[in-house]
Enzyme design. Structure first.
Site, PDB file in Angstrom:
ATOM      1  N   LEU A 208      -1.606  -1.551  -2.744  1.00 31.08           N
ATOM      2  CA  LEU A 208      -1.157  -0.154  -2.569  1.00 31.08           C
ATOM      3  C   LEU A 208      -2.174   0.573  -1.713  1.00 31.08           C
ATOM      4  CD1 LEU A 208      -0.361   1.342  -6.107  1.00 31.08           C
ATOM      5  CD2 LEU A 208       1.270   0.993  -4.252  1.00 31.08           C
ATOM      6  N   HIS A 209      -1.751   1.133  -0.592  1.00 37.07           N
ATOM      7  CA  HIS A 209      -2.707   1.939   0.162  1.00 37.07           C
ATOM      8  C   HIS A 209      -2.069   3.025   1.027  1.00 37.07           C
ATOM      9  CE1 HIS A 209      -1.483  -0.659   3.443  1.00 37.07           C
ATOM     10  NE2 HIS A 209      -2.028   0.196   4.280  1.00 37.07           N
ATOM     11  N   ARG A 210      -0.719   3.055   1.106  1.00 38.82           N
ATOM     12  CA  ARG A 210      -0.073   4.069   1.957  1.00 38.82           C
ATOM     13  C   ARG A 210      -0.411   5.462   1.446  1.00 38.82           C
ATOM     14  NH1 ARG A 210       0.918   1.965   6.320  1.00 38.82           N
ATOM     15  NH2 ARG A 210       1.681  -0.131   6.015  1.00 38.82           N
ATOM     16  N   ASP A 295       2.980  -1.994  -0.620  1.00 40.28           N
ATOM     17  CA  ASP A 295       3.472  -1.018   0.350  1.00 40.28           C
ATOM     18  C   ASP A 295       2.961  -1.352   1.749  1.00 40.28           C
ATOM     19  OD1 ASP A 295       0.821  -0.227   0.170  1.00 40.28           O
ATOM     20  OD2 ASP A 295       1.239   1.762  -0.652  1.00 40.28           O
TER      21      ASP A 295
END
Ligand code: UD1
Length: 378
Positions: A208-210, A295
């Site tokens: 997850l990093h968006r 993501d």
């Protein structure tokens, strides 16, 4: 005497490294090409940058702009300022950029302003979501590039609709898959499953990093809560991106206590956090996972080739071929939808899906051939 073709190649952030590696390797077959590698320094630490050079056998950058982290505007402006001097001193025939990060648009813009041709690898992808900084970077980079190298059919359609002349556009396949194919056997030697005490096909992987998922405390908390439920069903390995870690620490104590820190006793939480992994360890981890939740853009593509089900934690994808082929499902960020997709996918046996056209490990070879034909020295 024939003059060499000088190509300046740009890397900046983690997903750029696996895209540039096969191109740097391919240039070696052509003595008439003189490649220069510029690292903008957008990503700069060992875990986000340095280790990828070793694992992917990328030569040491000839130039490092060392811009580091900053707001998007400052980072982009700083890259432009520093890259202008590089173009002025090297006077390259071509600047080649990959992907959709800030380094991509910053360097492409400098090059066109200075009358240097630009090649964009991974052109034409569109999420049609202009809230994503990457979408803006893609649209702008494609609008100013001279050679647009496309990885999947949707890219051709999108560029045609945007009025990009067909003679600038080349469907060549996917350089990220070149890297995957080149490194899969080596990745198999990784001890990551043993180190994390995992059995093949008995665990899930989360990334997850968006900004849309991790910069908003409510969305991040909802996502982490459903991930805990999943983590209580099956070991869930979560290599944490620095942006996400920083936000988890910033938002509140409540969020923090739902997660363990790397190296801590993971049994306190359903989610097993680890530091960002190197390319080979992560490839092995993905290849043997029961399911991957992400993501990321590149991971949607890699899981397609690895034939591992992927649940994309976004409302759209710029890589629709992965959904058409059947490996990827766009599940959004609603916890109920995520959990039920997880249950469905894990109940299925082996996944059968096809392979996107030209994702065959030879994209870099096609790109370099085209560039040579266009810039053949007299
Ligand atoms: C960038 C790209 C994104 C890509 C992602 C992969 C843009 C607009 N975004 O997002 O498309 O998917 O990289 O990781 O270019 N940080 C470190 N160490 C580093 C680099 C960053 O700790 O080596 C931390 C910093 O706190 C920084 C934050 O991560 O502020 C975000 O880094 P940044 O490069 O701004 O964006 P990413 O979220 O990594």
């Amino acid at each position: 005497m024939k003059q060499k073709i000088q190509i300046v190649n740009i890397v900046g952030a983690r997903p750029n490294f696996m895209k540039i590696a096969p191109l740097m390797a391919e240039y070696k077959n052509y003595p008439e090409i003189s490649p220069i590698l510029v690292h903008t320094g957008q990503h700069y630490d060992e875990k986000m940058s340095h280790q990828f050079f070793d694992h992917l056998e990328i030569p040491k950058p000839d130039v490092n702009l060392e811009v580091g982290s900053a707001s998007s505007a400052v980072q982009t402006a700083e890259i432009m300022k520093r890259f202008e001097a590089v173009v002025a001193s090297h006077k390259p025939d071509l600047v080649l950029v990959v992907g959709d990060v800030n380094s991509t648009i910053a360097c492409a813009l400098v090059a066109v302003h200075m009358g240097v041709k630009v090649a964009h690898v991974e052109a034409g992808l569109r999420s049609f979501d202009r809230q994503m900084p990457e979408e803006i970077n893609r649209v702008l980079t494609d609008a100013i590039s001279d050679y647009l190298f496309v990885s999947e059919p949707s890219g051709l359609t999108n560029l045609t609709k945007e009025g990009i002349p067909a003679e600038k556009v080349f469907f060549v396949g996917n350089v990220m898959i070149d890297s995957l194919k080149r490194n899969l056997a080596k990745a198999e030697e990784s001890q990551v499953l043993r180190e994390l005490d995992l059995q093949e096909k008995c665990y899930a992987v989360l990334t997850l990093h968006r900004p849309s998922n991790v910069d908003d405390p409510i969305i991040l908390e909802q996502l982490l809560q459903v991930m805990q439920l999943i983590g209580n069903r099956i070991p869930l390995i979560f290599p944490i991106h620095p942006r996400t870690r920083k936000n988890i620490e910033k938002f509140n104590q409540k969020l923090r206590t739902t997660l363990n820190s790397p190296g801590e006793d993971f049994t306190k939480s359903g989610i097993r956090c680890v530091d960002p992994l190197g390319y080979l360890d992560f490839l092995k981890l993905m290849a043997h996972a029961k399911v991957v939740l992400t993501d990321s853009g590149g991971i949607q593509e890699e899981t397609t080739i690895l034939k591992v089900p992927c649940l994309t934690l976004r409302n759209n994808t710029e890589r629709p071929i992965t959904v058409e082929i059947g490996s990827n499902r766009i599940v959004g960020t609603d916890p109920k939808a995520i959990y039920s997709a997880f249950e469905e996918v894990t109940a299925l046996g082996t996944m059968h899906c096809g392979t996107p056209e030209l994702w065959d490990g030879s994209a870099a070879a096609r790109i370099v051939k085209i560039l040579l034909a266009k810039h053949n020295p007299a």
